[in-house]
Design a protein around this motif. Sequence first.
Motif, PDB file in Angstrom:
ATOM      1  N   GLN A  83      10.362 -10.338 -11.827  1.00 21.51           N
ATOM      2  CA  GLN A  83       9.251  -9.347 -11.440  1.00 21.51           C
ATOM      3  C   GLN A  83       9.804  -8.899 -10.146  1.00 21.51           C
ATOM      4  OE1 GLN A  83       6.923  -8.751 -13.434  1.00 21.51           O
ATOM      5  NE2 GLN A  83       6.090  -7.139 -12.018  1.00 21.51           N
ATOM      6  N   PRO A  84       9.729  -7.300 -10.331  1.00 22.49           N
ATOM      7  CA  PRO A  84      10.127  -6.528  -8.839  1.00 22.49           C
ATOM      8  C   PRO A  84       8.857  -6.927  -7.807  1.00 22.49           C
ATOM      9  CG  PRO A  84      10.578  -5.045 -10.841  1.00 22.49           C
ATOM     10  CD  PRO A  84       9.685  -6.261 -11.423  1.00 22.49           C
ATOM     11  N   TYR A  85       9.563  -6.800  -6.672  1.00 16.44           N
ATOM     12  CA  TYR A  85       8.408  -6.994  -5.550  1.00 16.44           C
ATOM     13  C   TYR A  85       7.750  -5.643  -5.180  1.00 16.44           C
ATOM     14  CZ  TYR A  85      10.841 -11.366  -5.003  1.00 16.44           C
ATOM     15  OH  TYR A  85      11.142 -12.662  -5.136  1.00 16.44           O
ATOM     16  N   GLU A  86       6.581  -5.721  -4.988  1.00 16.75           N
ATOM     17  CA  GLU A  86       5.729  -4.389  -4.437  1.00 16.75           C
ATOM     18  C   GLU A  86       5.987  -4.162  -2.735  1.00 16.75           C
ATOM     19  OE1 GLU A  86       4.593  -2.446  -6.591  1.00 16.75           O
ATOM     20  OE2 GLU A  86       5.074  -3.679  -8.310  1.00 16.75           O
ATOM     21  N   VAL A  87       6.263  -2.999  -2.452  1.00 15.35           N
ATOM     22  CA  VAL A  87       6.247  -3.034  -0.803  1.00 15.35           C
ATOM     23  C   VAL A  87       5.338  -1.669  -0.469  1.00 15.35           C
ATOM     24  CG1 VAL A  87       8.073  -2.000   0.754  1.00 15.35           C
ATOM     25  CG2 VAL A  87       8.697  -3.897  -0.778  1.00 15.35           C
ATOM     26  N   THR A  88       4.761  -2.136   0.460  1.00 15.02           N
ATOM     27  CA  THR A  88       4.009  -1.067   1.352  1.00 15.02           C
ATOM     28  C   THR A  88       4.160  -0.660   2.381  1.00 15.02           C
ATOM     29  OG1 THR A  88       2.263  -2.425   1.739  1.00 15.02           O
ATOM     30  CG2 THR A  88       2.018  -1.159  -0.348  1.00 15.02           C
ATOM     31  N   ILE A  89       4.414   0.538   3.295  1.00 12.32           N
ATOM     32  CA  ILE A  89       4.750   0.723   4.483  1.00 12.32           C
ATOM     33  C   ILE A  89       3.713   1.765   4.977  1.00 12.32           C
ATOM     34  CG2 ILE A  89       6.401   1.743   6.083  1.00 12.32           C
ATOM     35  CD1 ILE A  89       8.492   1.127   3.605  1.00 12.32           C
ATOM     36  N   ASP A  90       2.946   1.586   5.694  1.00 15.14           N
ATOM     37  CA  ASP A  90       1.680   2.334   6.381  1.00 15.14           C
ATOM     38  C   ASP A  90       1.840   2.713   7.816  1.00 15.14           C
ATOM     39  OD1 ASP A  90       0.528   1.949   3.747  1.00 15.14           O
ATOM     40  OD2 ASP A  90      -0.400   0.071   4.584  1.00 15.14           O
ATOM     41  N   ILE A  91       1.761   4.107   7.842  1.00 17.24           N
ATOM     42  CA  ILE A  91       1.386   4.617   9.334  1.00 17.24           C
ATOM     43  C   ILE A  91       0.135   5.594   9.519  1.00 17.24           C
ATOM     44  CG2 ILE A  91       3.947   4.999   9.649  1.00 17.24           C
ATOM     45  CD1 ILE A  91       3.436   7.848   9.160  1.00 17.24           C
ATOM     46  N   PRO A  92      -0.407   5.783  10.377  1.00 14.81           N
ATOM     47  CA  PRO A  92      -1.663   6.584  10.702  1.00 14.81           C
ATOM     48  C   PRO A  92      -1.489   8.049   9.967  1.00 14.81           C
ATOM     49  CG  PRO A  92      -1.290   5.410  12.563  1.00 14.81           C
ATOM     50  CD  PRO A  92      -0.003   5.476  11.637  1.00 14.81           C
ATOM     51  N   ALA A  93      -2.254   8.409   9.015  1.00 12.81           N
ATOM     52  CA  ALA A  93      -2.248   9.882   8.718  1.00 12.81           C
ATOM     53  C   ALA A  93      -3.184  10.644   9.539  1.00 12.81           C
ATOM     54  CB  ALA A  93      -2.348  10.040   7.135  1.00 12.81           C
ATOM     55  N   TYR A  94      -2.978  11.865   9.813  1.00 12.46           N
ATOM     56  CA  TYR A  94      -3.787  12.591  10.573  1.00 12.46           C
ATOM     57  C   TYR A  94      -4.888  13.276   9.683  1.00 12.46           C
ATOM     58  CZ  TYR A  94      -0.398  11.672  14.129  1.00 12.46           C
ATOM     59  OH  TYR A  94       0.600  11.138  15.095  1.00 12.46           O
ATOM     60  N   ASP A  95      -5.991  13.544  10.332  1.00 12.11           N
ATOM     61  CA  ASP A  95      -7.069  14.320   9.481  1.00 12.11           C
ATOM     62  C   ASP A  95      -6.950  15.489   9.557  1.00 12.11           C
ATOM     63  OD1 ASP A  95      -8.239  14.629  12.032  1.00 12.11           O
ATOM     64  OD2 ASP A  95      -9.555  12.955  11.942  1.00 12.11           O
ATOM     65  N   ASP A  96      -7.870  16.291   9.136  1.00 11.39           N
ATOM     66  CA  ASP A  96      -7.966  17.790   9.145  1.00 11.39           C
ATOM     67  C   ASP A  96      -8.190  18.330  10.438  1.00 11.39           C
ATOM     68  OD1 ASP A  96      -7.555  17.778   6.244  1.00 11.39           O
ATOM     69  OD2 ASP A  96      -9.734  18.146   5.624  1.00 11.39           O
TER      70      ASP A  96
END
Length: 274
Positions: A83-96
């Motif tokens: 089963q492939p591994y699930e990866v997430t990489i998060d940074i803050p996204a700027y708002d409007d």
Amino acid sequence: MDPQGRWFDSTGPIQVDGGIAVRAKRGKIGEQWWSRRFVDILERTCDAGRLSRGRAYARKGQVIGFELTPGRVAGRVQGSRPQPYEVTIDIPAYDDAQWTRVLAALGSQALYRAALLAGEIPHELVDLFDELELPLFPSALGMACSCPDWGTPCKHVSAVLYVLAEAFDDDPFLVLAWRGRGRDELLAALRGLPEPVETIDPLAVEEVELQARLTDFYTPAISLSRLRERPGRVTVPPELLLRVLDAPQIRVRHIPLVDILRPAYRDLADPSSP
């Protein structure tokens, strides 16, 4: 043995057919300055050993795919288990509101806007974001993987990071899209901005009769340090045809075809290319 009772080899990853493999088979990954800036941050803040194993995965093509959305990169990596591994990489996204500030700053810098409309990210853009206290490149990453490895980043996350860095080579606008503004939305906003007006002309001289200027006739009216060379005109990018025509809905390894053709057009226009 997996939950279905099948044995697997834990000494190495299962080979992937059609995975995303980075082009750089040795040495550094990332050719453009913005890609190298991202890789430098990774190699300065992450464990060198884990990154090394991730580079090996990225070169083998163990990354099955990834998707970049505002604030998040989600990828799938084939390891030693079926089963492939699930990866997430998060940074803050700027708002409007934050992007409104960025666009206002860009609107006052004609050369920055011209470079972006030509498909380039000028070095000075990093300073512009920093002055707004909205860093363009992240100094920290929120990383997660479904693998049982306890360390961060694991080799699966590292592999996606290196694949992402090379994707930045092909499309620098992914750097901005990760912060919340994709290419089409950003360029449409830039085209809609009014042209900046130059309020001070350093070469302007007030007309005064000669008799009134006999004592300071040979004194410059403006400091010589302010007489800079005027910036040259922005040349037409060699891949302009790709922007004018409707882009075909074709992707190669999850990358739009026009983004793959763009570097080739630039190489053809470069007289120093072999």
